[in-house]
Structures are given as C-alpha cells and as structure tokens.
Design a protein around this motif. Structure first.
Motif, PDB file in Angstrom:
ATOM      1  N   ARG A 232      23.837 -12.630  14.302  1.00  0.00           N
ATOM      2  CA  ARG A 232      23.174 -13.795  14.886  1.00  0.00           C
ATOM      3  C   ARG A 232      21.650 -13.659  14.827  1.00  0.00           C
ATOM      4  O   ARG A 232      20.945 -14.583  14.463  1.00  0.00           O
ATOM      5  N   ASP A 233      21.167 -12.442  15.147  1.00  0.00           N
ATOM      6  CA  ASP A 233      19.725 -12.273  15.212  1.00  0.00           C
ATOM      7  C   ASP A 233      19.073 -12.429  13.843  1.00  0.00           C
ATOM      8  O   ASP A 233      17.964 -12.959  13.728  1.00  0.00           O
ATOM      9  N   GLN A 234      19.777 -11.986  12.831  1.00  0.00           N
ATOM     10  CA  GLN A 234      19.256 -12.144  11.470  1.00  0.00           C
ATOM     11  C   GLN A 234      19.091 -13.635  11.145  1.00  0.00           C
ATOM     12  O   GLN A 234      18.069 -14.068  10.612  1.00  0.00           O
ATOM     13  N   LEU A 235      20.099 -14.411  11.498  1.00  0.00           N
ATOM     14  CA  LEU A 235      20.052 -15.859  11.250  1.00  0.00           C
ATOM     15  C   LEU A 235      18.856 -16.477  11.987  1.00  0.00           C
ATOM     16  O   LEU A 235      18.085 -17.240  11.405  1.00  0.00           O
ATOM     17  N   VAL A 236      18.712 -16.109  13.239  1.00  0.00           N
ATOM     18  CA  VAL A 236      17.623 -16.677  14.043  1.00  0.00           C
ATOM     19  C   VAL A 236      16.272 -16.341  13.422  1.00  0.00           C
ATOM     20  O   VAL A 236      15.379 -17.178  13.314  1.00  0.00           O
ATOM     21  N   TYR A 237      16.159 -15.099  12.966  1.00  0.00           N
ATOM     22  CA  TYR A 237      14.897 -14.657  12.378  1.00  0.00           C
ATOM     23  C   TYR A 237      14.588 -15.439  11.105  1.00  0.00           C
ATOM     24  O   TYR A 237      13.460 -15.882  10.866  1.00  0.00           O
ATOM     25  N   GLU A 238      15.623 -15.661  10.314  1.00  0.00           N
ATOM     26  CA  GLU A 238      15.401 -16.394   9.065  1.00  0.00           C
ATOM     27  C   GLU A 238      15.097 -17.877   9.320  1.00  0.00           C
ATOM     28  O   GLU A 238      14.357 -18.501   8.578  1.00  0.00           O
ATOM     29  N   ILE A 239      15.677 -18.406  10.375  1.00  0.00           N
ATOM     30  CA  ILE A 239      15.347 -19.795  10.738  1.00  0.00           C
ATOM     31  C   ILE A 239      13.856 -19.881  11.064  1.00  0.00           C
ATOM     32  O   ILE A 239      13.145 -20.770  10.598  1.00  0.00           O
TER      33      ILE A 239
ATOM     34  N   GLU B  99       8.517 -21.758   9.747  1.00  0.00           N
ATOM     35  CA  GLU B  99       7.080 -21.494   9.644  1.00  0.00           C
ATOM     36  C   GLU B  99       6.566 -21.681   8.226  1.00  0.00           C
ATOM     37  O   GLU B  99       5.367 -21.861   8.016  1.00  0.00           O
ATOM     38  N   SER B 100       7.491 -21.669   7.261  1.00  0.00           N
ATOM     39  CA  SER B 100       7.050 -21.873   5.879  1.00  0.00           C
ATOM     40  C   SER B 100       6.917 -23.357   5.555  1.00  0.00           C
ATOM     41  O   SER B 100       6.352 -23.725   4.531  1.00  0.00           O
ATOM     42  N   LEU B 101       7.454 -24.184   6.443  1.00  0.00           N
ATOM     43  CA  LEU B 101       7.366 -25.627   6.171  1.00  0.00           C
ATOM     44  C   LEU B 101       5.919 -26.082   6.332  1.00  0.00           C
ATOM     45  O   LEU B 101       5.202 -25.573   7.188  1.00  0.00           O
ATOM     46  N   PRO B 102       5.498 -27.027   5.494  1.00  0.00           N
ATOM     47  CA  PRO B 102       4.132 -27.533   5.670  1.00  0.00           C
ATOM     48  C   PRO B 102       4.017 -28.145   7.052  1.00  0.00           C
ATOM     49  O   PRO B 102       4.942 -28.819   7.520  1.00  0.00           O
ATOM     50  N   LYS B 103       2.911 -27.869   7.700  1.00  0.00           N
ATOM     51  CA  LYS B 103       2.707 -28.445   9.038  1.00  0.00           C
ATOM     52  C   LYS B 103       2.691 -29.952   8.899  1.00  0.00           C
ATOM     53  O   LYS B 103       2.038 -30.490   7.999  1.00  0.00           O
ATOM     54  N   GLU B 104       3.409 -30.577   9.775  1.00  0.00           N
ATOM     55  CA  GLU B 104       3.473 -32.039   9.697  1.00  0.00           C
ATOM     56  C   GLU B 104       2.068 -32.588   9.911  1.00  0.00           C
ATOM     57  O   GLU B 104       1.446 -32.346  10.939  1.00  0.00           O
ATOM     58  N   THR B 105       1.565 -33.235   8.881  1.00  0.00           N
ATOM     59  CA  THR B 105       0.216 -33.793   9.039  1.00  0.00           C
ATOM     60  C   THR B 105       0.293 -34.891  10.082  1.00  0.00           C
ATOM     61  O   THR B 105       1.272 -35.632  10.132  1.00  0.00           O
TER      62      THR B 105
ATOM     63  N   HIS C 165      19.631 -37.930  16.992  1.00  0.00           N
ATOM     64  CA  HIS C 165      18.767 -36.871  17.532  1.00  0.00           C
ATOM     65  C   HIS C 165      18.430 -35.820  16.493  1.00  0.00           C
ATOM     66  O   HIS C 165      17.563 -34.989  16.705  1.00  0.00           O
ATOM     67  N   LEU C 166      19.151 -35.840  15.390  1.00  0.00           N
ATOM     68  CA  LEU C 166      18.901 -34.826  14.367  1.00  0.00           C
ATOM     69  C   LEU C 166      17.895 -35.308  13.336  1.00  0.00           C
ATOM     70  O   LEU C 166      17.466 -34.552  12.476  1.00  0.00           O
ATOM     71  N   GLU C 167      17.516 -36.583  13.444  1.00  0.00           N
ATOM     72  CA  GLU C 167      16.667 -37.147  12.399  1.00  0.00           C
ATOM     73  C   GLU C 167      15.315 -36.466  12.272  1.00  0.00           C
ATOM     74  O   GLU C 167      14.695 -36.492  11.226  1.00  0.00           O
ATOM     75  N   ARG C 168      14.851 -35.889  13.357  1.00  0.00           N
ATOM     76  CA  ARG C 168      13.522 -35.280  13.286  1.00  0.00           C
ATOM     77  C   ARG C 168      13.560 -33.766  13.133  1.00  0.00           C
ATOM     78  O   ARG C 168      12.545 -33.111  13.208  1.00  0.00           O
ATOM     79  N   CYS C 169      14.762 -33.222  12.973  1.00  0.00           N
ATOM     80  CA  CYS C 169      14.857 -31.772  12.822  1.00  0.00           C
ATOM     81  C   CYS C 169      14.390 -31.370  11.424  1.00  0.00           C
ATOM     82  O   CYS C 169      14.529 -32.122  10.464  1.00  0.00           O
ATOM     83  N   GLY C 170      13.865 -30.144  11.331  1.00  0.00           N
ATOM     84  CA  GLY C 170      13.455 -29.645  10.023  1.00  0.00           C
ATOM     85  C   GLY C 170      14.610 -28.983   9.302  1.00  0.00           C
ATOM     86  O   GLY C 170      14.570 -28.779   8.093  1.00  0.00           O
ATOM     87  N   LEU C 171      15.645 -28.616  10.063  1.00  0.00           N
ATOM     88  CA  LEU C 171      16.757 -27.873   9.486  1.00  0.00           C
ATOM     89  C   LEU C 171      18.035 -28.189  10.264  1.00  0.00           C
ATOM     90  O   LEU C 171      18.019 -28.282  11.487  1.00  0.00           O
ATOM     91  N   LEU C 172      19.130 -28.345   9.543  1.00  0.00           N
ATOM     92  CA  LEU C 172      20.418 -28.543  10.209  1.00  0.00           C
ATOM     93  C   LEU C 172      21.277 -27.307   9.971  1.00  0.00           C
ATOM     94  O   LEU C 172      21.283 -26.745   8.877  1.00  0.00           O
TER      95      LEU C 172
END
Ligand SMILES: Nc1nc2c(ncn2[C@@H]2O[C@H](COP(=O)(O)OP(=O)(O)OP(=O)(O)O)[C@@H](O)[C@H]2O)c(=O)[nH]1
Ligand SMILES: [Mg+2]
Length: 389
Positions: A321-328, A333-339, A234-241
């Motif tokens: 926690r909120d700082q982490l969430v914000y940085e996630i 959002e900085s990741l290239p949009k999946e074409t 289920h993690l294979e399609r995540c952008g971040l772990l």
C-alpha cells in the motif's frame, strides 16, 4: 451533517429605483427648474466560496435569495440609495448553472472567490436629466429596470486529487481509512458508503494529497441502478483515478468481468472521465496465493486490454500500500501545476441594460422636438389649441 451536493435556488437581484419628477418650489423662485433625482441601482447577487462550508444542505430549505431594491429618486436632486448586494455563501467546489439555459455560470474553487450571478437593475432617471434648451420643465422620468432573476442549480463537486472507483465491496473505504485519517464505515455488504468521503494522505512531511471515496458503482449505474452515477461528477476534477478491483469477491463473481463493468459504466457516463489517467489496483491480495494473483491479474489485464499501471495491494493489511501511495504522490507532483486560468475577475453576467439610459434620453430628445408645445405649456403659459382637421 448531511451531505447534499445539489440544490436549486432562485436568485433575484434588486430592481433599480425609479427616477423622480419634481420641480423646485421655493418662495421668490417662481418656476424653479426640474429637480427630480435619479433612483439607485438595484443590489446584485453574488456567490462567495467559503471553506467553512461542506454541504449545500442549507439551500434545500432556503431557496429564495433576494438583493435589495434601489431606492427611488427624490426631489431636490437627491439620488436614491443603491440597493445592498446579497452574498450567498457556498462550499468550495460549487458549480453554478443556469437552470433555464444549462449554461455553467462559473466554478468556485478558491476561498473568498466571488461570482456575480444576478445583476441588479439599473436606476431610473429623474426629470432633471431631461432638461434641455427646448424643454425646461420636463415631466419625463424613467423607471428603474428590473433586477435579473435566475433559477440556479448549485452542484458541489469535491476537490480531490485522486478518486476511487470500483464496485461495492471492492475495498475503497478500507483503502481510504488505511491511508488517511478519514474513517468512513467499512462493512462486508454492498453500498456501505452512501455519500462521498474525503481523506488527506500525507506520505511525507510537507507532501499531501486528497483522496475521494465514493459509493460503489454497479452494472446499469448509468441508468440509475444501485446508487446510480450521481457521484461520478465528484471525480471530474481529480488528477488520477484508482480503479479498485476485488480479487476475491465473496459472491464468486469473476473479477475480470466485474472490472469491465466499471469501465463500461465510466465510458457511458462520460468519455472525458474515462480518458482521465487511471491506474488499476487489484485489492485483497492477502486472500490469494501469489499464483492465483498472477493468474487473476493476467485475466483482468486481458479483459480490459489494459496497458496502464497495475498495482496489487491489500488495503486491509497494508501490503504494497505504501509503495502505491508514494507513487501517487510522485505522479501528482509531476503534473503541471494547474495554471490559474480561472478568471481573476469575476465572470460577468451579460448585462442587458447598458445602453438603456442613452436610449431613453435620446428618445426624450426626439419627442421634445416633436411635441415641444405640449411639454412647454405650463412653462410658458401658452395655451395650446388642438384643432381638428
Ligand atoms: N481480506 C481483505 N478484506 C478486505 C480488504 N479490503 C477490504 N476488505 C473487506 O471488504 C469489505 C468491503 O470493504 P469496504 O471498504 O467497505 O468496500 P467499499 O468498496 O467501500 O464498498 P461500498 O462502500 O459498499 O461501495 C469489508 O468487509 C472489508 O473488511 C483487503 O485488502 N483484504
Ligand atoms: Mg465504501
């Protein structure tokens, strides 16, 4: 509802209808020509992604899925009706694999997307088609070809942006509870979470991402220990772990060693997954003093040879926690949009019968040339005498 993320089904496309041998028989029209119609094509089987489904449980009980057969051709040049297609609804995130070959037929990622998984048989030809200048009363026809039959493995992979990794009790469920509306069970014993949970996190208006909490991993998971590694897919399609590490394990184990266990299991499961962007999140800071935290952090970073980002949070009390969430959010959002490389056109299943009709007609013509007399005998009232040599 029970969460089931794997099911094996069998899809059977409809057979093609057979062609018909028939001759026009009407008053005052002696020896009317051939008028046998073609059969209809067999129906196809499609998978269709449906956002209203979130489990494959139905397919544990309903394994056979058959599309309609094409109707046979009829006299008076009537073509048989095409068999109806069958649509099998599956949750978004389902991957279809051919059980026999292991080939991935396709991934269903958008609502309404369709994937052809078994092609219906081709129709047979009626005898009208075999009419030629030399054979005006053909008795040939062809049968429809069988529809494709495939054993399929359906695998549901959750579509989450962020996946949580960690030993049982690391605080994964506590984290997802505190950042999203998801309310998985939290308890101070291992393997509280038995199936994956998804939560939607909304750090700011109009910004959201999906986070997946999966059951904890333990040493030997790749060999089946604990709940095994079945949920890692289920993690294979995540952008971040996010790798959650418990800084104060109740059984006094060493957090650094425990962190290594997870990395080993991950590498054993899939080097590709292990290379995904991963952040280290040290949890339960509320139980330690700042000095102890710094000491643990140093040990863990050293043990893992870690160069990536490190966060120190308390999932329970919300510290940092909120700082982490914000940085996630910023990271995602900085990741290239999946074409949308996913084929717009549904992927086609190889179709073995493409030249079937041409071949049959060609054969028939060749045979015509060989046994003209035989075929024409009742047309011209010629008696054929077979002589023995
Ligand atoms: N003090 C403290 N306790 C925490 C924190 N996060 C989680 N816990 C506790 O740790 C225990 C395990 O938390 P869970 O969220 O169930 O852990 P998990 O990683 O989901 O565990 P599994 O589902 O078994 O894999 C619970 O008793 C939580 O209350 C934290 O930041 N501080
Ligand atoms: Mg849990």
């Amino acid at each position: 509802m029970k969460f089931v993320d794997e099911a094996e089904i069998r899809v059977e496309a409809g057979d093609g209808g057979n062609g018909c041998v028939s001759f026009r028989r009407e008053k005052y029209i002696p020896r009317g020509g051939p008028d046998g119609g073609d059969g209809g094509d067999g129906g196809d089987v499609w998978l269709r992604a449906d956002e209203n489904l979130n489990t494959l449980i139905d397919y544990r009980f309903e394994r056979f899925h058959r599309a309609e057969r094409g109707q046979n051709g009829m006299s008076k040049n009537c073509t048989g009706k095409r068999g109806q297609d069958l649509e099998v609804a599956v949750p978004i995130g389902t991957r279809a694999k051919d059980v026999d070959t292991g080939e991935v037929i396709g991934d269903m990622t958008r609502h309404g997307e369709r994937l052809l998984v078994a092609k219906g048989g081709f129709h047979g030809l009626g005898n009208t088609r075999f009419k030629s200048s030399t054979n005006r009363a053909p008795r040939q026809k062809t049968n429809g070809t069988p529809g494709e039959i495939r054993p399929l493995l359906l695998e549901l992979m959750l579509l989450a942006d962020v996946g949580l990794l960690g030993l049982p009790n690391a605080g994964k469920s506590t984290f997802i509870r505190s950042v999203s509306a998801a309310k998985p069970k939290v308890a101070d014993y291992p393997f509280t979470t038995l199936v994956p949970n998804l939560g939607v996190v909304r750090p700011a208006a109009h910004h959201s991402f999906v986070i997946a909490d999966i059951p904890g991993l333990i040493e030997g998971a790749a060999e089946g220990a604990g709940l095994g590694i079945q949920f890692l897919k289920h993690l294979e399609r995540c952008g971040l772990l996010l790798h959650l590490v418990d800084l104060a394990p109740f059984d006094q184990t060493d957090p650094a060693e425990q962190a290594q266990v997870i990395v080993h299991e991950l590498e054993k499961y899939s080097p590709k997954l292990a290379e995904k962007p991963r952040w280290l999140v040290l949890n339960k800071t509320d139980l330690l003093s700042p000095e102890e935290i710094a000491e643990q952090r140093e040990k863990i970073v050293k043990a893992l040879d870690w160069t990536g980002p490190v966060y120190e949070i308390s999932a329970l009390q919300g510290n940092a926690r909120d700082q982490l969430v914000y940085e996630i959010m910023q990271y995602l959002e900085s990741l290239p949009k999946e074409t949308e490389a996913v084929a717009e056109e549904p992927e086609m299943v190889e179709f073995k019968w493409d030249d079937y009709h041409d071949r049959e007609l060609e054969n028939a013509q060749e045979n015509d040339a060989d046994d003209d007399e035989e075929d024409d005998d009742d047309d011209h009232d010629v008696e054929v005498i077979y002589t023995k040599e």
